[in-house]
Motif scaffolding. Sequence first.
Motif, mmCIF file in Angstrom:
data_model
loop_
_atom_site.group_PDB
_atom_site.id
_atom_site.type_symbol
_atom_site.label_atom_id
_atom_site.label_comp_id
_atom_site.label_asym_id
_atom_site.label_seq_id
_atom_site.Cartn_x
_atom_site.Cartn_y
_atom_site.Cartn_z
ATOM 1 N N ASP A 98 -4.492 48.784 -31.513
ATOM 2 C CA ASP A 98 -5.728 48.381 -32.197
ATOM 3 C C ASP A 98 -5.482 47.189 -33.123
ATOM 4 N N GLU A 101 -5.288 43.971 -31.120
ATOM 5 C CA GLU A 101 -6.613 43.509 -30.691
ATOM 6 C C GLU A 101 -7.393 42.908 -31.851
ATOM 7 N N ILE A 102 -7.324 43.532 -33.013
ATOM 8 C CA ILE A 102 -8.042 43.007 -34.181
ATOM 9 C C ILE A 102 -7.475 41.652 -34.584
ATOM 10 N N ASN A 106 -10.463 40.608 -31.278
ATOM 11 C CA ASN A 106 -11.183 41.528 -30.394
ATOM 12 C C ASN A 106 -11.390 42.861 -31.108
ATOM 13 N N THR A 107 -12.612 43.239 -31.309
ATOM 14 C CA THR A 107 -12.919 44.506 -31.963
ATOM 15 C C THR A 107 -14.227 45.048 -31.426
ATOM 16 N N ASP A 108 -14.342 46.376 -31.418
ATOM 17 C CA ASP A 108 -15.567 47.025 -30.947
ATOM 18 C C ASP A 108 -16.636 47.116 -32.030
ATOM 19 N N ILE A 109 -16.315 46.661 -33.233
ATOM 20 C CA ILE A 109 -17.293 46.683 -34.317
ATOM 21 C C ILE A 109 -18.407 45.681 -34.020
ATOM 22 N N ASP A 110 -19.634 46.060 -34.295
ATOM 23 C CA ASP A 110 -20.784 45.169 -34.088
ATOM 24 C C ASP A 110 -20.804 44.137 -35.218
ATOM 25 N N TRP A 227 -14.171 59.405 -36.633
ATOM 26 C CA TRP A 227 -14.197 59.671 -35.195
ATOM 27 C C TRP A 227 -15.481 60.403 -34.789
ATOM 28 N N PRO A 232 -15.327 52.648 -34.297
ATOM 29 C CA PRO A 232 -14.237 52.192 -33.425
ATOM 30 C C PRO A 232 -12.934 51.986 -34.200
ATOM 31 N N ASN A 233 -11.828 51.906 -33.446
ATOM 32 C CA ASN A 233 -10.501 51.682 -34.029
ATOM 33 C C ASN A 233 -10.181 52.696 -35.123
#
Length: 346
Positions: A98, A101-102, A106-110, A227, A232-233
């Motif tokens: 994670d 990626e950050i 790249n992150t799944d956070i909006d 969770w 995410p992450n």
Amino acid sequence: MNRGQSFLLLLIGSVAILTLYVINPFVEYVIASAILAYVLYPFHVRLSRRFRRSLAGRVRRSLANRLGNMLSALLLILSAIVAVILPLAYISWVFVRDLTEIARGNTDIDVAAIEGEIASLTGEQVEVGEVLATAGQVLANTLFGGVGGIVTTAIRASVGLSLALFLVYYTLLDGPAFVRWLRLTSPLPSNVTADLVDRVDAMTRGVVIGHIVVALLQALVAGLGLWAVGIPNVVFWTFVMAVLALVPLVGAFFVWGPAAAYLVAIDEVAAGVFLAVYGVLVIAMVDNYARPIVIDQQAHLNPAVILLGVFGGIYAIGFTGLFVGPIVIGVLAATLETFREDYDVI
């Protein structure tokens, strides 16, 4: 001091420096093994006693004592591998993934929703994605020497971990004899040596159990909340909370509080409200109730000192410094307190 004593002291100093140079690449694992053995030793005493009783009458007493100690140490190491090391290795792998990626942006956070909410509230355009990427790069550089150093760190950690397990085994077997040797070898008066050992023991117990364990427990409880609401992450943010939770009352809030606001910002109001209520009623209560219960009252260390040890330890020797740094400062505090009281220093 005669010539022979001077030469012997010079020889001791030279060999000590060479020894530190030799073990320096793995010094954090040496210290970590000592900490783990310290935590496991009370269980080792009880377990080895049971093994000795079960072997009594079947073999000679001396052999029963040796076998009991060996079986106890091996069982505790296997238990530590299953209960601590394997889960920690998996968590570390997810955390590194994670973090990488950050750091790469790249992150799944909006991110767009957060930037839009900040712009609507302040009228300023903030590049949240760049801020997160920069923070990830800084953390990767601090822990691993950059993203490219993660593989090297993993190989070194594997070797160091194998070494640490061997050291834990022999420390459990010979630790009491080593402490007795230190007491006899110490140039201090016996009462001062005993006082210093007791203070270091109390300080180490208070730091390890009272501060670090409570912080890890609070981070795990908070991580479960993140969770549950779909943040995410989660592993990455749980690690961040484990460090911040060393600051009583408000530490972990710096993650779960903004996370609750983030959920509201992306129109997941129910999840945001749930996380906020969970944080106040559950996460905060872990700190309020667990810390006073488990902290040894003899170990008085300001939380700011603990936090300094955590950040300094991580910066100096990497992930293991999370545990090593506060203990080093705690031992220093115990030594200074012993010096002040036993030598009447005002």
